[in-house]
Design a protein around this motif. Structure first.
Motif, PDB file in Angstrom:
ATOM      1  N   THR A  74       0.771  -1.204  -0.032  1.00  0.00           N
ATOM      2  CA  THR A  74      -0.142   0.170  -0.071  1.00  0.00           C
ATOM      3  C   THR A  74       0.791   1.156  -0.044  1.00  0.00           C
ATOM      4  OG1 THR A  74      -0.114   0.267   2.467  1.00  0.00           O
ATOM      5  CG2 THR A  74      -1.675  -1.310   1.442  1.00  0.00           C
ATOM      6  N   GLY A  75       2.166   1.157   0.236  1.00  0.00           N
ATOM      7  CA  GLY A  75       3.080   2.213   0.411  1.00  0.00           C
ATOM      8  C   GLY A  75       2.744   2.918   1.829  1.00  0.00           C
ATOM      9  N   ALA A  76       1.890   2.523   2.814  1.00  0.00           N
ATOM     10  CA  ALA A  76       1.753   3.151   3.752  1.00  0.00           C
ATOM     11  C   ALA A  76       3.139   3.155   4.904  1.00  0.00           C
ATOM     12  CB  ALA A  76       0.602   2.496   4.681  1.00  0.00           C
ATOM     13  N   VAL A  77       3.397   4.309   5.502  1.00  0.00           N
ATOM     14  CA  VAL A  77       4.674   4.405   6.390  1.00  0.00           C
ATOM     15  C   VAL A  77       4.339   4.988   7.609  1.00  0.00           C
ATOM     16  CG1 VAL A  77       6.871   5.260   6.553  1.00  0.00           C
ATOM     17  CG2 VAL A  77       5.898   4.656   4.534  1.00  0.00           C
ATOM     18  N   ARG A  78       4.779   4.382   8.765  1.00  0.00           N
ATOM     19  CA  ARG A  78       4.528   4.828  10.194  1.00  0.00           C
ATOM     20  C   ARG A  78       5.877   4.770  10.936  1.00  0.00           C
ATOM     21  NH1 ARG A  78       3.885   1.317  14.287  1.00  0.00           N
ATOM     22  NH2 ARG A  78       3.246  -0.755  13.626  1.00  0.00           N
ATOM     23  N   VAL A  79       6.304   5.540  12.123  1.00  0.00           N
ATOM     24  CA  VAL A  79       7.244   5.429  12.868  1.00  0.00           C
ATOM     25  C   VAL A  79       6.828   4.296  13.779  1.00  0.00           C
ATOM     26  CG1 VAL A  79       8.640   6.507  14.671  1.00  0.00           C
ATOM     27  CG2 VAL A  79       7.897   7.801  12.553  1.00  0.00           C
ATOM     28  N   VAL A  80       7.974   3.562  13.927  1.00  0.00           N
ATOM     29  CA  VAL A  80       7.980   2.231  14.938  1.00  0.00           C
ATOM     30  C   VAL A  80       8.987   2.865  16.149  1.00  0.00           C
ATOM     31  CG1 VAL A  80       8.827  -0.047  15.640  1.00  0.00           C
ATOM     32  CG2 VAL A  80       7.983   0.657  13.376  1.00  0.00           C
ATOM     33  N   ASP A  81       9.793   3.382  16.035  1.00  0.00           N
ATOM     34  CA  ASP A  81      10.837   3.836  17.096  1.00  0.00           C
ATOM     35  C   ASP A  81      11.743   5.039  16.562  1.00  0.00           C
ATOM     36  OD1 ASP A  81      12.745   4.460  19.192  1.00  0.00           O
ATOM     37  OD2 ASP A  81      11.898   2.663  20.256  1.00  0.00           O
ATOM     38  N   ARG A  82      11.822   6.182  17.057  1.00  0.00           N
ATOM     39  CA  ARG A  82      12.239   7.469  16.510  1.00  0.00           C
ATOM     40  C   ARG A  82      13.714   7.619  17.040  1.00  0.00           C
ATOM     41  NH1 ARG A  82      10.238  11.629  15.402  1.00  0.00           N
ATOM     42  NH2 ARG A  82       7.948  10.994  15.040  1.00  0.00           N
ATOM     43  N   GLU A  83      14.025   6.939  18.271  1.00  0.00           N
ATOM     44  CA  GLU A  83      15.513   6.784  18.556  1.00  0.00           C
ATOM     45  C   GLU A  83      16.352   6.213  17.820  1.00  0.00           C
ATOM     46  OE1 GLU A  83      16.225   6.681  22.882  1.00  0.00           O
ATOM     47  OE2 GLU A  83      14.133   5.925  23.229  1.00  0.00           O
ATOM     48  N   PHE A  84      17.501   6.965  17.575  1.00  0.00           N
ATOM     49  CA  PHE A  84      18.621   6.133  16.739  1.00  0.00           C
ATOM     50  C   PHE A  84      19.670   5.485  17.393  1.00  0.00           C
ATOM     51  CE2 PHE A  84      17.352  10.213  14.625  1.00  0.00           C
ATOM     52  CZ  PHE A  84      17.163   9.912  13.417  1.00  0.00           C
ATOM     53  N   LYS A  85      19.123   4.128  17.952  1.00  0.00           N
ATOM     54  CA  LYS A  85      19.784   3.331  18.814  1.00  0.00           C
ATOM     55  C   LYS A  85      19.812   1.727  18.480  1.00  0.00           C
ATOM     56  CE  LYS A  85      16.002   2.265  22.288  1.00  0.00           C
ATOM     57  NZ  LYS A  85      15.855   2.409  23.510  1.00  0.00           N
ATOM     58  N   TYR A  86      19.238   1.476  17.151  1.00  0.00           N
ATOM     59  CA  TYR A  86      19.062   0.237  16.751  1.00  0.00           C
ATOM     60  C   TYR A  86      20.096  -0.341  15.480  1.00  0.00           C
ATOM     61  CZ  TYR A  86      15.039   0.760  19.562  1.00  0.00           C
ATOM     62  OH  TYR A  86      14.234   0.826  20.611  1.00  0.00           O
ATOM     63  N   ARG A  87      20.493  -1.380  15.388  1.00  0.00           N
ATOM     64  CA  ARG A  87      21.282  -2.106  14.492  1.00  0.00           C
ATOM     65  C   ARG A  87      20.217  -2.580  13.306  1.00  0.00           C
ATOM     66  NH1 ARG A  87      26.605  -1.426  14.901  1.00  0.00           N
ATOM     67  NH2 ARG A  87      27.349  -1.263  17.010  1.00  0.00           N
ATOM     68  N   GLU A  88      19.164  -3.347  13.863  1.00  0.00           N
ATOM     69  CA  GLU A  88      18.194  -3.726  12.631  1.00  0.00           C
ATOM     70  C   GLU A  88      16.955  -4.142  13.376  1.00  0.00           C
ATOM     71  OE1 GLU A  88      19.281  -8.028  11.786  1.00  0.00           O
ATOM     72  OE2 GLU A  88      21.177  -7.093  12.122  1.00  0.00           O
ATOM     73  N   ALA A  89      16.146  -4.468  12.529  1.00  0.00           N
ATOM     74  CA  ALA A  89      14.721  -4.827  13.163  1.00  0.00           C
ATOM     75  C   ALA A  89      14.136  -5.687  12.222  1.00  0.00           C
ATOM     76  CB  ALA A  89      13.753  -3.459  13.448  1.00  0.00           C
TER      77      ALA A  89
END
Length: 288
Positions: free
Chosen positions: A93-108
């Protein structure tokens, strides 16, 4: 935490050169272009004009995007990979949402209805639909790949960094139980699990040439699938024609069946691998 053999690269979208795109087959080029159309404006709106998404994790409705605060002016070494904020992107669908806005992850990765988040210290957390986190495991190096049922995921585990067994391949269930499946001499990493949940393929350098190996969820003795008999000196001056390149990561691996894996070999090239026979070949036409 040193990054060692592992890589988070799946589709390096923000930094893709025109030359690399020219080598993508039409199916994958359309996929990358479609992702950009939705993610570029969404990232700018959520994180500001300097932010860029640089990785896609997974496929389809459960795809996740890794976002950096800004592209570094100078190239970074593998020990200095920037940490990411995470967005969810629905490829259909192209839908986008924020899961976590902190810059602290290597991957998900999406695992069932939850999201697995691996931070820079190697701690793996699961976030449910209500935004509640729980620690699932520690000492995880990366290369997260969930089962089709969403009841577990395979990953690269950090072992004794001072010894020869630097990383291993394991499976982690949703209760946090960790089982080592492969820990041979050298590095074992980049695992993927078949749709039927029985076969685990990974990459090992135990013979001095990065090669695919196969095991089971029971941890059967690993069998070498590719580059059998090759030694590293044979790659000097260019690999021989029988050389099968390893994947750049586990995050753009797609199982076409319980037996056939499609993967990104880098430089815009995709290959298919039959995990029963070990037959591998470039995927010229692309996934349908």
């Amino acid at each position: 935490m040193k990054k060692r053999f592992l890589t988070l690269t799946v589709l390096t979208l923000a930094a893709s050169s025109a030359m690399a795109e020219d080598r993508l087959n039409p199916s994958d080029l359309r996929r990358v272009t479609k992702a950009r159309e939705s993610l570029v404006p969404a990232v700018a709106k959520a994180f500001g004009p300097k932010a860029r998404f640089i990785h896609l994790f997974g496929q389809g409705r459960g795809m996740l995007a890794g976002v950096v605060a800004e592209i570094p002016a100078d190239a970074l070494g593998t020990d200095e990979l920037p940490l990411l904020a995470i967005m969810k992107y629905d490829e259909s669908t192209g839908a986008v949402r924020v899961v976590d806005r902190e810059f602290k992850y290597r991957e998900a990765r999406t695992v069932g209805s939850d999201v697995a988040l691996l931070d820079g210290e190697g701690t793996l957390r699961m976030r449910d639909a209500n935004g509640k986190d729980r620690v699932l495991a520690r000492g995880v190096g990366g290369d997260l790949f969930p089962t089709a049922k969403g009841d577990a995921l395979v990953a690269t585990l950090l072992m004794n960094s001072e010894g020869p067994h630097e990383t291993a391949v394991g499976i982690i269930d949703m209760n946090g139980r960790v089982k080592v499946l492969a820990d041979g001499p050298g590095v074992d990493a980049t695992p993927s699990i078949s749709p039927d949940g029985k076969t685990v393929v990974f990459v090992s350098g135990r013979t001095s040439v990065a090669s695919f190996y196969v095991t089971t969820v029971e941890g059967a003795e690993a069998k070498q699938l590719t580059n059998v008999g090759l030694e590293n000196w044979q790659l000097f001056g260019g690999p021989p024609k029988e050389f099968v390149p390893p994947p750049v990561s586990s995050h753009h691996m797609e199982w076409l069946s319980d037996d056939v894996l499609r993967y990104n070999a880098g430089g815009g090239a995709f290959w298919t691998l039959n995990v029963r026979t070990g037959h591998a070949a470039p995927d010229v036409e692309g996934a349908k």
